[in-house]
Each structure stands twice: as C-alpha cells, then as structure tokens.
Design a protein around this motif. Sequence first.
Motif, PDB file in Angstrom:
ATOM      1  N   GLU A  36       0.874  -1.098   0.064  1.00 52.24           N
ATOM      2  CA  GLU A  36       0.114  -0.035   0.051  1.00 52.24           C
ATOM      3  C   GLU A  36       0.785   1.423  -0.011  1.00 52.24           C
ATOM      4  OE1 GLU A  36      -3.182   0.348   2.768  1.00 52.24           O
ATOM      5  OE2 GLU A  36      -4.121  -1.624   2.010  1.00 52.24           O
ATOM      6  N   HIS A  98      -4.681   6.608   0.508  1.00 56.85           N
ATOM      7  CA  HIS A  98      -3.859   5.620   0.255  1.00 56.85           C
ATOM      8  C   HIS A  98      -4.427   4.622  -0.605  1.00 56.85           C
ATOM      9  CE1 HIS A  98      -6.890   4.256   3.201  1.00 56.85           C
ATOM     10  NE2 HIS A  98      -6.713   2.939   3.038  1.00 56.85           N
ATOM     11  N   HIS A 100      -5.442   0.743  -2.309  1.00 55.82           N
ATOM     12  CA  HIS A 100      -6.097  -0.554  -1.620  1.00 55.82           C
ATOM     13  C   HIS A 100      -5.844  -1.728  -2.872  1.00 55.82           C
ATOM     14  CE1 HIS A 100      -9.135   0.166   1.499  1.00 55.82           C
ATOM     15  NE2 HIS A 100      -7.946   0.360   2.108  1.00 55.82           N
ATOM     16  N   SER A 108     -11.847   0.840   5.319  1.00 55.54           N
ATOM     17  CA  SER A 108     -12.019  -0.357   6.330  1.00 55.54           C
ATOM     18  C   SER A 108     -12.375   0.432   7.348  1.00 55.54           C
ATOM     19  CB  SER A 108     -10.924  -1.269   6.501  1.00 55.54           C
ATOM     20  OG  SER A 108      -9.879  -0.275   6.982  1.00 55.54           O
ATOM     21  N   ASP A 111      -9.642   2.321   8.591  1.00 55.34           N
ATOM     22  CA  ASP A 111      -9.217   3.573   7.842  1.00 55.34           C
ATOM     23  C   ASP A 111     -10.083   4.689   8.586  1.00 55.34           C
ATOM     24  OD1 ASP A 111      -7.385   2.230   5.995  1.00 55.34           O
ATOM     25  OD2 ASP A 111      -9.318   1.852   4.609  1.00 55.34           O
TER      26      ASP A 111
HETATM   27 ZN   LIG Z   1      -7.478   1.267   3.840  1.00 57.86          ZN
END
Ligand SMILES: [Zn+2]
Length: 162
Positions: A36, A98, A100, A108, A111
Amino acid sequence: MLQAIELDYVGCKIVITEEVLMKMIRYIQIGFKDPESGGVLTGIIYDGEIRVTGCSVPTRYDKRNRYNFIRSAKSAQTFINTRFAISEGIEVYLGEWHTHPEDHPTPSGIDIADFKKTIQVSRINSETTLMMIVGRKGFYIGVYKYTILIQQYSRPILNITK
Ligand SMILES: [Zn+2]
C-alpha cells in the motif's frame, strides 16, 4: 490522459486536479506484492471551490505492506510546510490518501478510525477534509466535516498510463 475529478458537494465544488491523480496512479497495486502507498492531500480553498493540488508520495520513513500503510508524521509535515511556503500560505492540509489492493475501494473500519484520529490531532485549516482511496479501477472519496462523514463518491480510473 486522466481528467480532473469534479464533485458536487454541499454548496461547493471539489476538484482533484489531474496532476494529483497522475501522481497517485503510479502507486496502484497491480502486482501481487505491491505494498500500500499513501500520503497527505493539500489544496486551496476558494469561495465555492476546494481544489486539491498536492499529494505527498511514500517515503522511506513510512511503514508499508500489502494491506497497511502508516505514513511518517515527520515527512508528511515537511511536505505540508513546503507546499504552504511555495504557495505563499494558501495551500493547506486537506486530508489523506492511500491505495488498496481491490478494484473498487471502500474504507475499512480501521481506515475510518485512523482518519478521524488524524483529523482530531492535526491542526486543521479547513473544516472540510477528504479521505481518498485509490483502488485498481476506481477512486473512493469520502468528504468529512471535521470527523463527520458528509458524502462519499466513487469515480472510475480511466485510461491508465502506468
Ligand atoms: Zn485502507
């Protein structure tokens, strides 16, 4: 070529510039082992428009693996300070991004919790902040007012020139 993303937001327009999107898509997790990536978002707040004009990219001080990205607070702050200085004080911190390893990303639980925590501890110049996730085929953009999610958007990534 990628086109800027334009979003209709409560009483204003949010624009994510082509320059920022081009920088992000270099980090799309295509390979099975790609970690990531991520960083901070900066931009300019006009009357009726929020324009995302900067995004930091991973540094060797970040912690990265396939399903996690923890950015270094120090390198993020250096990026924010630099953009603030070269824009003569108009470009400010606007949020986080970011990648994924999924086609159409959604945040998520971690997150969301991390994002809210970051916003709470950061010195924020904008009451509107963004959480952006770059998947393999789409972008996710969550727009927050302080730590409250106001709207979410998904946009396709077209014509990848990675
Ligand atoms: Zn994430």
